[in-house]
Design an enzyme around this catalytic site. Sequence first.
Site, PDB file in Angstrom:
ATOM      1  N   GLU A  10       0.847  -1.215   0.000  1.00 61.81           N
ATOM      2  CA  GLU A  10       0.000   0.000   0.000  1.00 61.81           C
ATOM      3  C   GLU A  10       0.875   1.256   0.000  1.00 61.81           C
ATOM      4  O   GLU A  10       0.619   2.205  -0.745  1.00 61.81           O
ATOM      5  CB  GLU A  10      -0.916   0.000   1.230  1.00 61.81           C
ATOM      6  CG  GLU A  10      -1.744   1.272   1.326  1.00 61.81           C
ATOM      7  CD  GLU A  10      -2.432   1.434   2.683  1.00 61.81           C
ATOM      8  OE1 GLU A  10      -2.849   0.431   3.276  1.00 61.81           O
ATOM      9  OE2 GLU A  10      -2.541   2.582   3.130  1.00 61.81           O
ATOM     10  N   THR A  50      -3.212   2.741   6.001  1.00 63.64           N
ATOM     11  CA  THR A  50      -4.576   2.485   6.511  1.00 63.64           C
ATOM     12  C   THR A  50      -4.607   1.501   7.682  1.00 63.64           C
ATOM     13  O   THR A  50      -5.493   1.580   8.525  1.00 63.64           O
ATOM     14  CB  THR A  50      -5.489   1.933   5.398  1.00 63.64           C
ATOM     15  OG1 THR A  50      -4.858   0.786   4.817  1.00 63.64           O
ATOM     16  CG2 THR A  50      -5.781   2.967   4.344  1.00 63.64           C
ATOM     17  N   ASN A  62      -2.394  -6.162   8.909  1.00 60.29           N
ATOM     18  CA  ASN A  62      -3.373  -5.898   9.972  1.00 60.29           C
ATOM     19  C   ASN A  62      -3.540  -7.112  10.885  1.00 60.29           C
ATOM     20  O   ASN A  62      -3.816  -6.966  12.072  1.00 60.29           O
ATOM     21  CB  ASN A  62      -4.700  -5.398   9.388  1.00 60.29           C
ATOM     22  CG  ASN A  62      -5.489  -6.471   8.708  1.00 60.29           C
ATOM     23  OD1 ASN A  62      -6.279  -7.150   9.340  1.00 60.29           O
ATOM     24  ND2 ASN A  62      -5.278  -6.673   7.409  1.00 60.29           N
ATOM     25  N   SER A  89      -8.397  -9.873   5.679  1.00 62.00           N
ATOM     26  CA  SER A  89      -8.352 -10.623   4.421  1.00 62.00           C
ATOM     27  C   SER A  89      -8.492 -12.130   4.675  1.00 62.00           C
ATOM     28  O   SER A  89      -8.078 -12.949   3.851  1.00 62.00           O
ATOM     29  CB  SER A  89      -7.050 -10.319   3.663  1.00 62.00           C
ATOM     30  OG  SER A  89      -5.941 -10.462   4.520  1.00 62.00           O
TER      31      SER A  89
HETATM   32 FE1  F3S Z   1      -9.765  -0.942   2.609  1.00 61.35          FE
HETATM   33 FE2  F3S Z   1      -9.667  -0.760   5.190  1.00 61.35          FE
HETATM   34 FE3  F3S Z   1      -9.984  -3.085   4.081  1.00 61.35          FE
HETATM   35  S1  F3S Z   1      -8.373   0.298   3.759  1.00 61.35           S
HETATM   36  S2  F3S Z   1      -8.917  -2.951   2.146  1.00 61.35           S
HETATM   37  S3  F3S Z   1     -11.442  -1.401   4.018  1.00 61.35           S
HETATM   38  S4  F3S Z   1      -8.722  -2.658   5.869  1.00 61.35           S
END
Ligand code: F3S
Length: 287
Positions: free
Chosen positions: A131, A167, A225, A267
């Site tokens: 990112e 993020t 994360n 994810s």
């Molecule tokens: Fe987007 Fe936040 Fe998921 S930046 S990819 S919604 S962890």
Amino acid sequence: MNEKFKIITSPHMGYCFGVKRAIKLLMEGVGEFGGDNIYTLGEIIHNPQAVQKIKNMGVKSAESLSDVSKGDTLVIRAHGVERDIFDAARRKRINLIDTTCPFVKRSQEYVQRLHSQGRSVIIIGHSDHPEVIGISGHAKNKPIVIKSVEEAESLSSLRKAGVITQTTFSREKSDLFIEVLKNHIPDLIVYDTICQATVRRQIATMSIASEVDIMLVVGGKKSSNTKRLHMMCLENGISSKHIEVAAEIDPGWFEGVDKIGLTTGTSTPDWVIEEVEKKLNELAASG
Ligand code: F3S
């Protein structure tokens, strides 16, 4: 039934909005073009099990644009990529499916805006994270990437700058570094770009962690994360295990344990979580 231990699950598990959207766009592309002519640049998300499932549909992983030919389709991952890659793909007449998360896209737009205002651009994050690499590639001048107080202190000579944060970075650390920057840089614009999905997960994880004996954090070993959730538990003195799949669970971890907390990265696919829950329920019932 007498259960060996209780399992407390986080209300925030599985794919976040951005990952769900990326997978949906990819699936629509597979439906339209067939999997065989579709490439992802690197891994679409940081989860080997989800990536394998996508590969099984015929979607290939390209190391660089040279692996992709005119007329093929390239999927831009949720983390985003550098601007040059978009330009080069268009020149090569490659079809693009851009799954960049809208929150990452917003960070890319902020760095462009800061640059056009003649500001130095600072990114709080990990310089090797996709990112951050992608966002850096949207600024005309190379941004300064920092991840420690010392690095924030070292920027005292800057007069006019702007700062954004990866993020998935820790809110606590980002706030600390921004305070340091504010003390040194007279004209500083701060954009709050930490993703709320990440923050909600961190808060829910720490709340559960405070009432259990051990946390199980499920997600890709490369997922930033997921690693953050695991580290937050350890840093707060809570026993924690980071696993990708149910098969990694060692029943020995739960000897003498009354409560297990379960959380996941953004994810982690639902089917992986279901397998972990199934295994935990079996172990709980075996007592
Ligand atoms: Fe987007 Fe936040 Fe998921 S930046 S990819 S919604 S962890």
